[in-house]
Design a protein around this motif. Structure first.
Motif, PDB file in Angstrom:
ATOM      1  N   UNK A  72     -14.167 -27.384  38.659  1.00 25.32           N
ATOM      2  CA  UNK A  72     -13.357 -28.116  39.629  1.00 25.32           C
ATOM      3  C   UNK A  72     -13.938 -29.518  39.751  1.00 25.32           C
ATOM      4  N   UNK A  73     -13.124 -30.543  39.487  1.00 25.34           N
ATOM      5  CA  UNK A  73     -13.560 -31.934  39.545  1.00 25.34           C
ATOM      6  C   UNK A  73     -13.083 -32.587  40.835  1.00 25.34           C
ATOM      7  N   UNK A  74     -13.894 -33.528  41.341  1.00 24.10           N
ATOM      8  CA  UNK A  74     -13.531 -34.258  42.561  1.00 24.10           C
ATOM      9  C   UNK A  74     -14.022 -35.684  42.420  1.00 24.10           C
ATOM     10  N   UNK A  75     -13.102 -36.648  42.585  1.00 23.70           N
ATOM     11  CA  UNK A  75     -13.435 -38.068  42.499  1.00 23.70           C
ATOM     12  C   UNK A  75     -13.651 -38.609  43.902  1.00 23.70           C
ATOM     13  N   UNK A  76     -14.871 -39.117  44.135  1.00 23.72           N
ATOM     14  CA  UNK A  76     -15.248 -39.700  45.413  1.00 23.72           C
ATOM     15  C   UNK A  76     -15.467 -41.195  45.190  1.00 23.72           C
ATOM     16  N   UNK A  77     -14.434 -42.033  45.445  1.00 22.40           N
ATOM     17  CA  UNK A  77     -14.510 -43.455  45.100  1.00 22.40           C
ATOM     18  C   UNK A  77     -15.711 -44.142  45.743  1.00 22.40           C
ATOM     19  N   UNK A  83     -18.216 -42.137  42.094  1.00 25.28           N
ATOM     20  CA  UNK A  83     -18.857 -40.816  42.094  1.00 25.28           C
ATOM     21  C   UNK A  83     -17.866 -39.711  41.701  1.00 25.28           C
ATOM     22  N   UNK A  84     -18.292 -38.836  40.804  1.00 26.11           N
ATOM     23  CA  UNK A  84     -17.505 -37.677  40.394  1.00 26.11           C
ATOM     24  C   UNK A  84     -18.347 -36.425  40.598  1.00 26.11           C
ATOM     25  N   UNK A  85     -17.753 -35.452  41.261  1.00 26.06           N
ATOM     26  CA  UNK A  85     -18.405 -34.159  41.469  1.00 26.06           C
ATOM     27  C   UNK A  85     -17.794 -33.137  40.523  1.00 26.06           C
ATOM     28  N   UNK A  86     -18.635 -32.279  39.979  1.00 23.87           N
ATOM     29  CA  UNK A  86     -18.189 -31.113  39.231  1.00 23.87           C
ATOM     30  C   UNK A  86     -18.720 -29.869  39.932  1.00 23.87           C
ATOM     31  N   UNK A  87     -17.813 -29.006  40.370  1.00 18.16           N
ATOM     32  CA  UNK A  87     -18.173 -27.689  40.893  1.00 18.16           C
ATOM     33  C   UNK A  87     -17.772 -26.653  39.844  1.00 18.16           C
TER      34      UNK A  87
END
Length: 378
Positions: A78-83, A86-90
């Motif tokens: 699961x990817x999440x872009x935090x402008x 920053x990119x998170x990968x769960x």
């Protein structure tokens, strides 16, 4: 009625690829992650990442292998872009073929995917056997809400994980009467009547009973409290789907338009807990009333039968698979006698184009792109 799409394939040199997740990363990239290996649940199953350039319209030739734990099966990225950067990968991680000890791992990139932190387990009082699939949501108050589900020997149920400190720690909350309703997909409700401090939310659920997609709303704008899920008119085959809010305000649903049980099955129904239905027809539909009704349903991918014929029928993606690997793979799936087009993930980019990725028979990940108007016109 079918529709023609701009189509590309994404893949690796491993035998099996599944459960893709796609996000838009400003200003002109798409990131797609999935898990691949010799088969779901095996210890060589790892998380892969490919990047799509919206200018050149090309996927990266060599996907990155991001997870490297050779002792566990790493799944459901699961990817999440935090402008701005920053990119998170769960993703989940568990001992081979043992859902009971699954945990959530995360990695963070602060340079748009060029480098990644070491993998860590999320912090909080989180149940063992935890899994994720659907997108993280940022609330109006800045809190993060991550839908998840717990897999026990006798039941699977939905929970939410709430972080009030941008992922540093998480608190788990149960979804009432959600046994058999998993992979909760949370979307902001545009008909919200709550104040600026709260976010009105709706959610859709996969059903382990392969009957319908289920629906719920949060109570009084509180992200912790949810109504008991109720069945919708949309069939579900005990497989994942994707639902997003388009810029037009409509909901877009990507789903397998098929079920095993025509009537809703509740937790007391005398059925095997895990019910399987075919995954051979993948469709899209639009709703302009928060999912109460669906119009302009179109077929994305279909097959006249469920049998795999031979490898020559398929256009393999960027990286050639080893001939022996392909033979082993098809021998495995010929025994099972099924094809699947499954586990879609959808987004819409600022230019209003819709992008969908999904599993194509576990061989590779397929990428489609089109505009909302194409669904309506066709």
């Amino acid at each position: 009625m079918s529709i023609n799409f701009e189509c590309r394939n994404i893949g690796t040199d491993v035998i099996s690829n599944h459960a893709a997740n796609i996000i838009y990363v400003h200003p002109n990239k798409l990131f797609c992650a999935w898990f691949g290996g010799t088969g779901e649940g095996n210890s060589d199953t790892s998380i892969y990442l490919s990047i799509f350039d919206l200018i050149t319209q090309q996927w990266s030739i060599n996907p990155q292998k991001l997870s490297k734990n050779s002792q566990e099966s790493e799944q459901n990225p699961l990817l999440f872009f935090n402008p701005p950067n920053q990119i998170w990968l769960f993703h989940t991680s568990n001992s081979p073929h043992n859902q009971a000890d699954s945990k959530i791992i995360f990695m963070v990139s602060n340079d748009l995917g060029f480098s990644w932190s070491d993998p860590q387990r999320i912090v909080g009082n989180i149940s063992k056997g935890i899994f994720i699939k659907q997108q993280l949501v940022v609330l109006k108050n800045g809190n993060w809400i991550l839908p998840a589900y717990v897999c026990k020997q006798n039941y699977h149920k939905s929970v939410i994980l709430l972080s009030c400190n941008k992922g540093e720690s998480w608190t788990q909350f149960n979804i009432n009467e959600s046994i058999g309703r998993v992979q909760m997909c949370i979307i902001e409700n545009l008909n919200s009547t709550t104040n600026d401090e709260k976010t009105n939310l709706i959610a859709f659920f996969r059903s382990r009973f392969a009957d319908r997609i289920y629906y719920s709303e949060n109570i009084d704008g509180c992200e912790k409290n949810w109504q008991s899920p109720i069945p919708t008119i949309i069939p579900n085959n005990n497989s994942s789907f994707s639902c997003i809010r388009l810029q037009s305000g409509k909901l877009l649903l990507v789903f397998n338009d098929i079920c095993k049980n025509g009537e809703p099955q509740y937790t007391k129904a005398k059925l095997p807990f895990w019910v399987r239905a075919p995954r051979t027809r993948l469709s899209i539909a639009l709703s302009d009333d928060n999912g109460q009704s669906w119009s302009f349903k179109r077929v994305i991918e279909d097959s006249e039968n469920e049998e795999v014929i031979n490898a020559s029928d398929y256009n393999f993606p960027l990286k050639e698979k080893n001939e022996n690997q392909i033979k082993l793979y098809f021998n495995k799936y010929e025994k099972k006698k099924h094809i699947e087009f499954s586990y879609p993930s959808a987004i819409q980019t600022p230019d209003t184009k819709i992008h969908i990725v999904y599993t194509f028979n576990r061989l590779f990940i397929k990428h489609l792109q089109f505009f909302e108007q194409h669904i309506i016109d066709n």
